[in-house]
Design a protein around this motif. Structure first.
Motif, short mmCIF file in Angstrom:
data_model
loop_
_atom_site.label_atom_id
_atom_site.label_comp_id
_atom_site.label_asym_id
_atom_site.label_seq_id
_atom_site.Cartn_x
_atom_site.Cartn_y
_atom_site.Cartn_z
N GLN A 1 0.84 -1.21 0.00
CA GLN A 1 0.00 0.00 0.00
C GLN A 1 0.87 1.25 0.00
OE1 GLN A 1 -3.71 0.29 0.42
NE2 GLN A 1 -3.18 2.38 -0.16
N ALA A 2 1.89 1.27 0.84
CA ALA A 2 2.78 2.43 0.92
C ALA A 2 3.55 2.62 -0.39
CB ALA A 2 3.76 2.26 2.08
N THR A 3 3.96 1.52 -1.03
CA THR A 3 4.71 1.61 -2.28
C THR A 3 3.86 2.20 -3.40
OG1 THR A 3 6.03 -0.32 -1.64
CG2 THR A 3 6.03 0.30 -3.97
N VAL A 4 2.64 1.71 -3.53
CA VAL A 4 1.74 2.23 -4.57
C VAL A 4 1.43 3.70 -4.33
CG1 VAL A 4 -0.55 2.02 -5.61
CG2 VAL A 4 0.75 -0.03 -5.03
N THR A 5 1.11 4.03 -3.10
CA THR A 5 0.82 5.43 -2.76
C THR A 5 2.03 6.32 -3.03
OG1 THR A 5 -0.74 4.72 -1.05
CG2 THR A 5 0.07 6.98 -0.93
N GLY A 6 3.21 5.83 -2.66
CA GLY A 6 4.44 6.59 -2.87
C GLY A 6 4.73 6.83 -4.34
#
Length: 303
Positions: free
Chosen positions: A22-27
């Motif tokens: 989730q953090a990777t996609v958002t980033g």
């Protein structure tokens, strides 16, 4: 020793695989927006050799212009992006032509200090016009979320990423495939030689500054749709821009886009492992690490 270990566990929270994805996609999505906001700063520093300290407030002006158009005219912020970019670019022309360009003849310190003064003035003018309260742009697409499997992202992140990548591609093509771009690269490499062969370096710098301001305003408007903002939010825009410029290399559109996405991912990981308040802190740590190992940036060329 046990107490110190407990305090470290309190500070750092090891995320699960889902949270990390989730953090990777958002980033990645936010990184495209970081790149767009920093692109104008990269152009100004790379071509004009000007450290533009008012860049953050120029980007912030895009957010307040979007809010003004929505509240006073009823124009949707996304539809108003071309108008915002054009107006901010036009405002930048006399700023560069009548103030910064004459001062540049007296060395780099005078324009640098002038942009700092302009930054302080802009913050106070924004407070007078819009008050110091936190503002936000509320539309249906700023509240909507999109589910991609187990990952959920705000719709505005996807919209902003698409617009950011498109804008970066357009600027890249302008620089690499047009006569203006050839003159721009020549003036960047050697302004004196470029002027000898007929390039109007002063006029080129004015167009470059206007282009950079317009691009920054689009990025600031999109940031205003993603996050709330205040008259001092330009400082964060400026710091993020400097990190991206250093990582990506001066004047490199591709390097700026790659650096922006890398910074977005690293900051999102920092937020996942610690908290959201550590985003900028993690980005600055990345900046220091890159400057230590590779001073020309991850995607810049060696001197």
């Amino acid at each position: 020793m046990i107490q110190r270990s407990y305090e470290w566990e309190e500070l750092v929270d090891i995320p699960g695989l889902h949270d990390l994805v989730q953090a990777t996609v958002t980033g990645l999505l936010l990184g495209g927006l970081f790149a767009l906001t920093a692109l104008g700063l990269s152009l100004v520093v790379g071509v004009m050799r000007l450290v533009n300290l008012v860049h953050g407030e120029i980007a912030l002006l895009g957010g307040y212009a979007s809010l003004l158009l929505l509240n006073q005219v009823g124009l949707d912020p996304l539809l108003g992006l071309p108008l915002i970019a054009a107006v901010v670019a036009l405002l930048a022309v006399p700023l560069q032509r009548l103030l910064l360009q004459p001062l540049s003849r007296h060395g780099s310190e005078a324009p640098l200090l002038t942009t700092f003064a302009l930054s302080v003035i802009a913050q106070n003018v924004i407070i007078l016009w819009f008050t110091g309260n936190t503002q936000s742009i509320d539309r249906s697409y700023t509240r909507a979320v999109i589910r991609m499997g187990d990952v959920t992202v705000p719709a505005i992140y996807l919209i902003s990423f698409g617009i950011s990548v498109l804008a970066c591609i357009c600027v890249h093509l302008l620089i690499t495939r047009s006569g203006f771009g050839r003159r721009l690269r020549a003036a960047s490499e050697d302004p004196v030689a470029a002027s000898v062969v007929g390039v109007r370096v002063g006029g080129l710098h004015t167009v470059t500054y206007a282009l950079a301001a317009g691009v920054a305003a689009i990025g600031g408007a999109l940031l205003g749709m993603c996050f709330s903002f205040t008259p001092t939010s330009g400082v964060n825009h400026l710091l993020t821009g400097f990190i991206v410029v250093v990582l990506g290399g001066l004047g490199s559109v591709k390097g700026t886009l790659l650096a922006g996405t890398a910074l977005g991912v690293v900051e999102s990981w920092g937020a996942a492992f610690a908290s959201d308040g550590y985003r900028l802190f993690v980005g600055l740590l990345l900046l220091l690490a890159v400057l230590t190992i590779r001073p020309q940036g991850l995607f810049g060329r060696s001197a």
